[in-house]
Enzyme design. Structure first.
Site, short mmCIF file in Angstrom:
data_model
loop_
_atom_site.label_atom_id
_atom_site.label_comp_id
_atom_site.label_asym_id
_atom_site.label_seq_id
_atom_site.Cartn_x
_atom_site.Cartn_y
_atom_site.Cartn_z
N GLU A 28 0.83 -1.20 0.00
CA GLU A 28 0.00 0.00 0.00
C GLU A 28 0.87 1.26 0.00
OE1 GLU A 28 -3.74 -0.57 2.02
OE2 GLU A 28 -3.58 1.43 2.88
N GLU A 31 1.91 1.69 -3.44
CA GLU A 31 0.77 2.18 -4.23
C GLU A 31 0.58 3.69 -4.01
OE1 GLU A 31 -2.87 0.29 -3.02
OE2 GLU A 31 -3.96 0.90 -4.83
N CYS A 50 -8.31 -2.26 4.44
CA CYS A 50 -8.14 -3.41 5.35
C CYS A 50 -9.43 -3.85 6.00
CB CYS A 50 -7.19 -3.06 6.49
SG CYS A 50 -5.62 -2.47 5.93
N SER A 57 -7.57 1.54 -2.01
CA SER A 57 -6.37 0.77 -2.32
C SER A 57 -6.81 -0.57 -2.89
CB SER A 57 -5.56 0.55 -1.04
OG SER A 57 -4.65 -0.49 -1.24
N LYS A 93 -15.41 -10.01 8.24
CA LYS A 93 -14.40 -10.81 7.53
C LYS A 93 -14.98 -12.17 7.11
CE LYS A 93 -10.13 -8.56 8.08
NZ LYS A 93 -10.09 -7.36 8.92
N GLU A 105 -16.33 -11.26 3.81
CA GLU A 105 -15.20 -11.02 2.91
C GLU A 105 -14.62 -12.34 2.40
OE1 GLU A 105 -11.56 -9.75 4.78
OE2 GLU A 105 -11.12 -8.36 3.16
N GLU A 132 -14.08 -13.21 -5.67
CA GLU A 132 -12.86 -12.67 -6.27
C GLU A 132 -11.63 -12.92 -5.40
OE1 GLU A 132 -15.49 -10.89 -5.24
OE2 GLU A 132 -14.93 -8.96 -4.36
N CYS A 187 -10.33 -2.26 15.07
CA CYS A 187 -10.55 -3.70 15.29
C CYS A 187 -10.59 -4.09 16.76
CB CYS A 187 -9.46 -4.51 14.61
SG CYS A 187 -9.15 -4.00 12.92
#
Ligand code: SF4
Ligand code: SF4
Ligand code: SF4
Ligand code: FES
Ligand code: FES
Lengths: 162, 579
Positions: free
Chosen positions: B280, B283, B300, B320, B359, B362, B367, B504
């Site tokens: 990142e 990036e 994230c 990102s 998550k 996710e 993908e 988190c």
């Protein structure tokens, strides 16, 4: 948002936007807007509620909560007369299904649907508490009991012309 | 500050004006029972469990919404108070689905605790109940309206704290229910799976989708090589499930427990957090140099990602492209690690222990399967891991510390701070600063991005440019920030967003802290302090100095943002309906 209802009702949604613009800065705008929207569309279907939520930038649940709390709001379009066909045990045993089928045939709609001219809505219901009269139907507040399919046309005709 | 003096049960207390009687009573060491109250979130006086007698007032008053005033005389423990509270509780219990034996929240249930505290030994009313279907279509959130007591703590959390309103109070009277609009499943609406509603719920009406059986099954399958990884925030909260104080670090015990459960390798998501910083950070520098889309926004937090997909499709190109750290780890395990150890990725099963319910959603994204297999097979929350440790009969408190397995278990202090709001930004700035300027950062700790302010800003001079950065946590704060970016009022190069308030450490998969305890302890502060202690205790505190990360680049990935890195470590996003 489903595009079809938006496209089919372009003018109505334009009018809805005018209503929202007019009321959005007033005190307690939601009740007012929902009332006007119901007048406009005849009910408050999901597309209309989503449109209002997005315009006011509030959660859809805020609108749905109000629309389900007050009995004056309805989510689905309904006919002038709602016909409830009791499918409770007593009525079922005494031939409620045949009565329901006859109603379907006579009006041309399935249970849960509303006729195109918005005169009738047909519903299958739970026990109406009149088991002694089984099979029973209710048309708005009128109760009809001990029915056989051949009674149906006469009853329906009474409401058609009104 | 203006103060008021009052007496509560004959005890004089002095509190700032505006304090409620409920809070003032705490100053006299009196705990008034509560149920619908959730400090700062839901103060609506609905359940009437907190009733007290106020001299001069006609009826009993709900102390959670009753302001303390000068000269007030309050009694919290009279016959009529006790009786009224008990009748109210019995009414709530009368139509509650009282199956404590099979309820996830048994022993951590505010309703059950109250029933004990108030000495309910019989429920004299038998209320009629509607039998609701349990909504378990979501990958993350299970709704059981039969257990709901209509306190609305979840509604206020989702609507006001998160700015979403995926669930609301609908219908009326006997039919009242908390649910998504139009009777839909929570999996079919704009719910971001953050689990904050679960943290808010006093009872078992909202819970995570339990995936422990899938993990037990994998562990007993001799053909599978089962790898586990743990997120930074888990190690500062897991101990709470075993009665340890909030903010206890249990990293070593957690690793030991995972080995005893039978995992073949215990890796650290922190390794992948360091990897994330390399990807990142690169990036960001590329976008700065080549005039790419700015601000770059971190990716994230899967709760935040889904929020962005529903509400800000116009910002998807700002996100990102980095996968979240545990997904990167999964992809690295099923490629680099598999090849190195001559294993077929089809036989590797990756389990992520996360503080997060989002998550789970996710991990099921199609993908995220770079090797043709899901990068991560199962996500368990901190709570589910605790459940497994208990089921296995492991005496957690007595375990000796053990270390993560090498290479993919090696990490830095920069990675561990990913667990709290501001941490990704701080870690990124530590690395980007040193890479760009070639200088060593004197003071590693960037306090401007720490703490619980909803939006935090920092400017860091990097040679001839000054990086303007912002940090938001909780999606309502993210919305406020993005609106300013959209209108042009604010301009940034880099934005960190975490979907949960506090990041988190206070994620939706963490141990649930009762409302009464939250009145005394700042949960975020305690867990975040543990995270920062962990950072300070580690020998290496910058991601680009992680020797194992360097090794994996040298042996396999090439360099950050290389073709291979893109294949394994990056992803794309999908616009979604607003409601
Ligand atoms: S929600 Fe609480 S009181 Fe209700 S069944 Fe579960 S543990 Fe028992
Ligand atoms: S998981 Fe988050 S978004 Fe979904 S209902 Fe709960 S609080 Fe709202
Ligand atoms: S689901 Fe839980 S938090 Fe929400 S209203 Fe019901 S009991 Fe309260
Ligand atoms: S079963 Fe039809 S009225 Fe009772
Ligand atoms: S009314 Fe005070 S806690 Fe519910």
């Amino acid at each position: 948002m489903s595009t079809s209802i938006l496209q089919d009702n372009k003018e109505k949604f334009a009018e809805l936007q005018r209503i929202i613009d007019e009321y959005k800065d007033k005190e307690g705008p939601l009740m007012l807007i929902l009332h006007k929207a119901q007048e406009l569309f005849g009910c408050l279907p999901v597309e209309v509620q989503e449109y209002i939520a997005e315009s006011l930038d509030i959660p859809l649940t805020d609108i749905y909560g109000v629309a389900t709390f007050y009995s004056q709001f309805t989510l689905q379009p309904k006919g002038k007369y709602t016909i409830g066909v009791c499918m409770g045990t007593a009525c079922y045993v005494k031939g409620a299904q045949a009565v329901l089928d006859e109603l379907s045939k006579e009006i041309g709609i399935k249970p849960g649907e509303t006729s195109e001219d918005f005169v009738f809505t047909l519903e299958a219901t739970r026990c109406l508490g009149a088991c002694g009269l089984a099979p029973v139907i209710m048309i708005n507040d009128d109760v009809y009991g001990r029915l056989v399919p051949s009674d149906i046309k006469g009853i329906v005709d009474k409401y058609r012309g009104r | 500050m203006e103060m008021v003096k009052l007496t509560i049960d004959g005890i004089q207390v002095e509190v700032p004006k505006g304090t409620t009687v409920l809070e003032a009573a705490r100053a006299a060491n009196i705990q008034i029972p509560t149920l619908c109250y959730l400090k700062g979130v839901n103060e609506i006086g609905a359940c009437r469990m907190c009733l007290v007698e106020v001299k001069g007032a006609r009826n009993l008053q709900a102390s959670c919404v009753y302001p303390a005033a000068d000269g007030m005389e309050v009694k919290t423990n009279t016959v009529s108070v006790r009786k009224a509270r008990r009748v109210n509780l019995e009414l709530i219990l009368s139509n509650h689905d009282r199956k404590c034996l099979t309820c996830v929240r048994s022993e951590n249930c505010e309703l059950q605790a109250l029933s004990k505290q108030l000495g309910v030994d019989d429920i004299r009313y038998d209320g009629e109940r509607i039998d609701y279907a349990v909504d378990d279509f979501s990958t993350s959130i299970v709704r059981d309206p039969n257990k709901c007591i209509l306190c609305r703590r979840c509604v206020a959390t989702c609507r006001d704290v998160q700015g979403i309103g995926a669930i609301g109070a609908t219908e009326r009277g006997f039919r009242s229910i908390v649910e998504p609009a139009f009777d839909k499943s929570i999996s079919d609406v704009n719910c971001i799976n953050c689990g904050q509603c679960i943290e808010a719920c006093p009872v078992g009406a909202l819970r995570e989708k339990d995936d422990t059986d899938r993990v037990w099954e994998a562990l007993s399958n001799p053909d599978l090589h089962v790898v586990v990884q743990t997120a930074p925030a888990v190690r500062v909260a897991l101990g709470e499930e075993f009665g340890m104080p909030i903010g206890t670090r249990v990293t070593g015990k957690m690793v030991a427990a995972l080995r005893r459960l039978g995992f073949d390798r215990v890796f650290d998501t922190d390794f992948a957090a360091d990897l994330t910083i390399m990807e990142e950070g690169t990036e960001l520098l590329n976008r700065l140099q080549s005039g790419g889309k700015l601000p770059l926004i971190t990716s994230c937090s899967p709760g935040w990602i889904k929020y962005c997909e529903h509400n800000y499709p116009e910002f998807l190109d700002n996100l990102s492209t980095c996968k979240s750290p545990h997904e990167m780890m999964g992809a690295v395990v099923k490629s680099y690690y598999a090849e190195k150890n001559n294993m077929d990725p089809a036989n590797i099963f990756v389990v992520s222990i996360m503080p997060c319910t989002a998550k789970k959603f996710e991990a099921a994204r199609p993908e995220l399967s770079s090797t043709g297999h899901p990068d991560v097979d199962v996500v368990l929350t901190t709570r589910e891991l605790a459940r497994m440790i208990k089921q296995a009969g492991i005496d957690f408190i007595k375990l000796n510390d053990e270390d993560f397995d090498p290479t993919l278990g090696d990490s830095t202090g920069a990675a561990v701070i990913f667990g709290t709001t501001g941490g990704v930004m701080e870690a990124a700035l530590r690395t980007v600063y040193e890479i760009v300027t070639g200088k060593t950062l004197e003071n590693l700790e960037i306090h401007a991005v720490r703490g619980m302010d909803g939006v935090k800003e920092v400017e860091v001079p990097l040679g001839d440019v000054t990086i303007k950065a912002a940090v938001a946590h909780g999606t309502a704060n993210a919305k406020a920030l993005l609106e300013k970016v959209k209108s042009g009022e604010k301009e940034y190069h880099f934005i960190e967003v975490m979907g949960c308030p506090g990041g988190c450490v206070t994620g939706g998969g963490q141990p649930i802290v009762p409302a009464q305890v939250q009145m005394e302890i700042d949960v975020h502060k305690a867990r975040a302090a543990a995270i920062y202690d962990e950072d300070r205790a580690l020998p290496v505190r910058k991601s680009h100095e992680n020797e194992s990360v360097k090794k994996v680049y040298a042996e396999y990935l090439g360099e950050p943002n290389s073709h291979k890195a893109h294949e394994l470590l990056h992803t794309h996003y999908t616009p979604r309906k607003r409601y």
